[in-house]
Scaffold this motif. Structure first.
Motif: not given
Length: 125
Positions: A70-84
């Motif tokens: 819905l955003f004109d310029e959506p942010p990128l996402i970095i995912a974090l996890s304890v599970h490789e």
């Protein structure tokens, strides 16, 4: 680069927020616990990057990505996890980067800095 941290786990949010705030070239736009606050932050502060706790919020990634469209310029996402093993699921869902929570904080900064340099999606491993 403007960054928002999203995790329902307060210690995770706080630790990443401190790391971001310690960098002179990064601006923390907020640390949020849910999608409602995340979307409000994106709308008002326009971060370029979301550091997302995949172990909690990643289970609803389809909902988040639909809302980000819905955003004109959506942010990128970095995912974090304890599970490789979450790495491939995160990339398959369209996130732009991944960091393992067990790595030193410098690794998360390395992923963030890669986005700063290129301004685009990180290639899938």
């Amino acid at each position: 680069m403007r960054v928002v941290v999203a995790s329902q786990h307060r210690p995770t949010r706080s630790a990443i927020a401190v790391l971001i705030e310690a960098q002179s070239d990064l601006e923390l736009t907020g640390d949020v616990a849910d999608f409602t606050d995340l979307l409000a932050n994106i709308k008002s502060k326009r971060p370029e990057l979301v550091v997302l706790d995949w172990d909690v919020l990643g289970k609803r990634i389809d909902t988040l990505q639909a809302l980000l469209e819905l955003f004109d310029e959506p942010p990128l996402i970095i995912a974090l996890s304890v599970h490789e093993e979450a790495r491939s699921a995160a990339f398959d869902s369209g996130v732009a980067g991944f960091a393992f929570k067990g790595d030193p904080p410098s690794q998360l900064l390395k992923v963030i800095r890669e986005f700063q340099r290129t301004g685009e999606k990180r290639p899938q491993p």
